[in-house]
Design an enzyme around this catalytic site. Structure first.
Site, PDB file in Angstrom:
ATOM      1  N   LYS A  50       0.851  -1.190   0.000  1.00  0.00           N
ATOM      2  CA  LYS A  50       0.000   0.000   0.000  1.00  0.00           C
ATOM      3  C   LYS A  50       0.886   1.240   0.000  1.00  0.00           C
ATOM      4  CE  LYS A  50      -3.237   2.567   3.005  1.00  0.00           C
ATOM      5  NZ  LYS A  50      -4.159   2.504   4.166  1.00  0.00           N
TER       6      LYS A  50
ATOM      7  N   ASP B 264      -2.498  10.079   3.817  1.00  0.00           N
ATOM      8  CA  ASP B 264      -3.892   9.690   4.001  1.00  0.00           C
ATOM      9  C   ASP B 264      -4.606  10.701   4.900  1.00  0.00           C
ATOM     10  OD1 ASP B 264      -6.319   8.461   4.220  1.00  0.00           O
ATOM     11  OD2 ASP B 264      -5.615   6.800   5.477  1.00  0.00           O
TER      12      ASP B 264
ATOM     13  N   LYS C 266      -9.967  12.813   8.342  1.00  0.00           N
ATOM     14  CA  LYS C 266      -9.571  12.338   9.674  1.00  0.00           C
ATOM     15  C   LYS C 266      -9.542  13.507  10.653  1.00  0.00           C
ATOM     16  CE  LYS C 266      -6.486   8.552   8.254  1.00  0.00           C
ATOM     17  NZ  LYS C 266      -7.170   7.429   8.926  1.00  0.00           N
TER      18      LYS C 266
ATOM     19  N   ASP D 196       1.686   6.167   5.462  1.00  0.00           N
ATOM     20  CA  ASP D 196       0.735   5.249   4.841  1.00  0.00           C
ATOM     21  C   ASP D 196       1.244   4.607   3.542  1.00  0.00           C
ATOM     22  OD1 ASP D 196      -1.640   4.047   5.536  1.00  0.00           O
ATOM     23  OD2 ASP D 196      -2.909   5.431   4.393  1.00  0.00           O
TER      24      ASP D 196
ATOM     25  N   ASP E  42     -12.120   7.060   3.823  1.00  0.00           N
ATOM     26  CA  ASP E  42     -10.915   6.798   4.612  1.00  0.00           C
ATOM     27  C   ASP E  42     -10.525   5.318   4.574  1.00  0.00           C
ATOM     28  OD1 ASP E  42      -8.774   7.377   6.174  1.00  0.00           O
ATOM     29  OD2 ASP E  42      -9.902   7.633   8.037  1.00  0.00           O
TER      30      ASP E  42
ATOM     31  N   GLU F 150      -9.419   3.696   2.103  1.00  0.00           N
ATOM     32  CA  GLU F 150      -8.907   3.820   0.736  1.00  0.00           C
ATOM     33  C   GLU F 150      -7.876   2.755   0.387  1.00  0.00           C
ATOM     34  OE1 GLU F 150      -7.665   5.338   3.286  1.00  0.00           O
ATOM     35  OE2 GLU F 150      -5.549   4.925   2.979  1.00  0.00           O
TER      36      GLU F 150
ATOM     37  N   ARG G 264      -7.624  -0.495   0.848  1.00  0.00           N
ATOM     38  CA  ARG G 264      -8.117  -1.728   0.218  1.00  0.00           C
ATOM     39  C   ARG G 264      -8.491  -1.498  -1.251  1.00  0.00           C
ATOM     40  NH1 ARG G 264     -12.167  -2.137   5.017  1.00  0.00           N
ATOM     41  NH2 ARG G 264     -10.410  -0.927   5.813  1.00  0.00           N
TER      42      ARG G 264
HETATM   43  N1  BES Z   1      -4.149   4.382   6.918  1.00  0.00           N
HETATM   44  C1  BES Z   1      -5.265   4.114   7.755  1.00  0.00           C
HETATM   45  C2  BES Z   1      -4.964   3.109   8.860  1.00  0.00           C
HETATM   46  C3  BES Z   1      -3.924   3.479   9.875  1.00  0.00           C
HETATM   47  C4  BES Z   1      -4.301   3.892  11.150  1.00  0.00           C
HETATM   48  C5  BES Z   1      -2.570   3.346   9.608  1.00  0.00           C
HETATM   49  C6  BES Z   1      -3.356   4.186  12.102  1.00  0.00           C
HETATM   50  C7  BES Z   1      -1.614   3.645  10.570  1.00  0.00           C
HETATM   51  C8  BES Z   1      -2.027   4.070  11.818  1.00  0.00           C
HETATM   52  C9  BES Z   1      -6.431   3.567   6.919  1.00  0.00           C
HETATM   53  O1  BES Z   1      -6.506   4.030   5.616  1.00  0.00           O
HETATM   54  C10 BES Z   1      -7.690   3.934   7.596  1.00  0.00           C
HETATM   55  O2  BES Z   1      -7.987   5.096   7.628  1.00  0.00           O
HETATM   56  N2  BES Z   1      -8.439   2.941   8.098  1.00  0.00           N
HETATM   57  C11 BES Z   1      -9.673   3.168   8.731  1.00  0.00           C
HETATM   58  C12 BES Z   1     -10.729   2.407   7.980  1.00  0.00           C
HETATM   59  C13 BES Z   1     -12.139   2.712   8.423  1.00  0.00           C
HETATM   60  C14 BES Z   1     -12.546   4.111   7.976  1.00  0.00           C
HETATM   61  C15 BES Z   1     -13.063   1.682   7.855  1.00  0.00           C
HETATM   62  C16 BES Z   1      -9.561   2.644  10.153  1.00  0.00           C
HETATM   63  O3  BES Z   1      -9.015   1.567  10.363  1.00  0.00           O
HETATM   64  O4  BES Z   1      -9.976   3.362  11.064  1.00  0.00           O
HETATM   65 ZN    ZN Z   2      -4.713   4.643   4.785  1.00  0.00          ZN
HETATM   66 MN    MN Z   3      -7.585   5.856   5.470  1.00  0.00          MN
END
Ligand code: BES
Ligand code: ZN
Ligand code: MN
Length: 481
Positions: free
Chosen positions: A248, A253, A260, A271, A330, A332, A334
């Site tokens: 990824k 992000d 966020k 990210d 968010d 994104e 996947r």
């Molecule tokens: N890049 C983030 C996940 C992340 C969180 C990486 C903390 C490193 C540290 C990912 O894209 C994300 O935002 N995931 C969300 C998904 C949700 C909106 C379904 C999450 O896990 O909160």
């Molecule tokens: Zn992300």
């Molecule tokens: Mn995200």
């Protein structure tokens, strides 16, 4: 930093001396060998536990001695912690040259020495590109053993090769988002491939459109830089297996329109750590000349809100004809990974291993020292778990139960990208699994391990860790053994 191994204790005049103190070690013997050290009563304060340390200045020899608690001599995890503590102290005392004297005969198994060397290198790294006043690195370490230890000089050298790639990855991940946008990443990965003589395919907007890479195109729509799909190829003259590595590469992000909240966005330059790690692993495998064919795929995009941004409610059609409802912009990772996984599966590899900073919940569940492993192939997961234990890049397995699949199904499309109601790391894994065809597939969620907000028990610096490079190199090495 240069690490060498010696069989005799002959320290250079200005070298600091580190003496690992193992549990139950005879300190009287140590005092007999170094009577100038200190009064034995003070020595007795160190019991040999990890984390203990005693600094002594020898006036006559004008030398710094560091006695460092070392736990068990045959236990690789203790070697990592010892190396971390020793390196932190050497840097704190601004010692440029050091000698580590193992007075305990051992035995020191190869994985012990391997852990020691790796974590000395890892803990000598700092990201100080933007600081006027730089800290002082250690540039030379001699390892001295009483009895010969099983660590051929070639091994130290090959660890150096791998750790150089780890450092490259850490620098890329630590780089500020303004200088690490998709254009800059394409440039950096391109330069690295050229320098190493590896073939790199670069797909930008035109090729992405021609190949229906709609995850990347949607997520990257609002960025000033076009998204990109990179394929880095390493094909040795002879090989038995073909492995696809997928990473990824969200260069930043923000969450997109589902922006966020402040503190959650702070570290989101990390990210793209999965993409950097897989390309770093390909580079390392090539530098080591491993007899395995590898294709490393990096899905690069920047997730920003804006006029052109993709929106909740959108439906994306992927190249394998599956459709996905966007519930949350968010989620994104996947989406860009789905594109890359389709391309990976089409290349018909023997397996696909994918690394991503994918979910916040994996950080909650496993913290900063275990990555989440999700894999339906017993053989592949066992190999990865072994490589994790051997390298110190630890993995913890989570299930991918078919019973949970219904939560990722959408009412208006085949799948949805969020709104899963619990177990988000697992359901994200199930989502990715939809794009890998029949190829054995492992998903590694490195959201907690790729980037540290504070030091932990074996890494003394915050920021990028390079997690995944050493894990993958170890896995590939064992795969073709
Ligand atoms: N890049 C983030 C996940 C992340 C969180 C990486 C903390 C490193 C540290 C990912 O894209 C994300 O935002 N995931 C969300 C998904 C949700 C909106 C379904 C999450 O896990 O909160
Ligand atoms: Zn992300
Ligand atoms: Mn995200």
């Amino acid at each position: 930093m240069k690490i060498t191994k010696k069989n005799q204790f002959r320290p250079e005049a200005d070298a600091g001396i580190v003496i690992p103190v193992f549990r139950g070690m005879d300190l009287a013997a140590l005092w007999r060998e170094f009577p100038e050290l200190e009064h034995p009563a003070r020595l007795r304060r160190i019991k040999g536990e990890i984390g203990e340390a005693l600094a002594c200045h020898s006036i006559e020899q004008r030398r710094l001695f560091l006695l460092v608690g070392a736990g068990r001599p045959a236990h690789a995890p203790d070697a990592r912690k010892l190396a971390c503590k020793a390196m932190a102290l050497l840097r704190q005392y601004r010692v440029g040259k050091a000698l580590i004297y193992f007075t305990t005969p051992g035995p020191y198994p190869p994985e012990y020495l391997h852990g020691l060397v790796d974590y000395l290198h890892l803990n000598n790294y700092r990201f100080e590109r933007y600081k006027k006043k730089k800290s002082r690195p250690v540039y030379r370490v001699q390892l001295v053993f009483r009895k010969r230890a099983a660590l051929p000089p070639g091994d130290i050298r090959s660890r150096e090769v791998v750790l150089r790639e780890v450092e490259w990855v850490r620098d890329l991940v630590n780089e500020i988002p303004a200088r690490a946008n998709p254009d800059a990443m394409v440039e950096a990965f391109g330069a690295a491939a050229r320098a190493r003589g590896l073939k790199l395919d670069v797909w930008r907007r035109k090729e992405l459109e021609a190949n229906a890479m709609n995850g990347l195109l949607s997520v990257g729509a609002s960025s000033c830089c076009e998204p990109a799909l990179l394929a880095l190829h390493y094909e040795p003259r002879t090989f038995g297996r073909t492995v696809a590595l997928v990473g990824k590469g969200i260069t930043f992000d923000s969450g997109g329109l589902n922006l966020k909240p402040g503190s959650y966005m702070e570290d989101m330059k990390c990210d793209m750590a999965g993409a950097a790690a897989v390309l770093g692993a390909v580079n390392a495998a090539a530098a080591l000349g491993l007899p395995v064919k590898i294709i490393g795929l990096a899905a690069l995009a920047e997730n920003l809100p804006g006029r052109r941004a993709y929106k909740p409610g959108d439906i994306i059609t992927f190249a394998n004809k599956k459709t996905v409802e966007i519930v949350n912009t968010d989620a994104e990772g996947r989406l860009v990974l789905a594109d890359a996984l389709i391309v990976a599966a089409r290349s018909k590899p023997d397996m696909i291993i994918e690394l991503s900073t994918l979910t916040g919940a994996v950080v909650t569940a496993l913290g900063d020292s275990y990555a989440g492993l999700m894999c339906r192939s017993k053989k592949l997961s066992a190999g990865l778990l072994r490589a994790g234990a051997a390298s110190g890049e630890l993995l913890w397995e989570l299930p991918l139960p078919a019973e949970y699949r219904e939560s990722i199904v959408s009412k208006v499309a085949d799948l949805k990208n969020a709104g899963y109601n619990g177990a988000s790391p697992i359901k994200a894994g199930l989502f990715l699994n939809e794009f890998t065809g029949k190829v054995p597939f492992a998903h590694v969620d490195i959201a907690g391990t790729a980037f540290l907000s504070k030091p932990n028990f074996c890494l003394a610096a915050e920021g990028a860790t390079g997690f995944g490079v050493r894990l993958l190199v170890e896995f590939l090495r064992e795969l073709v053994k």
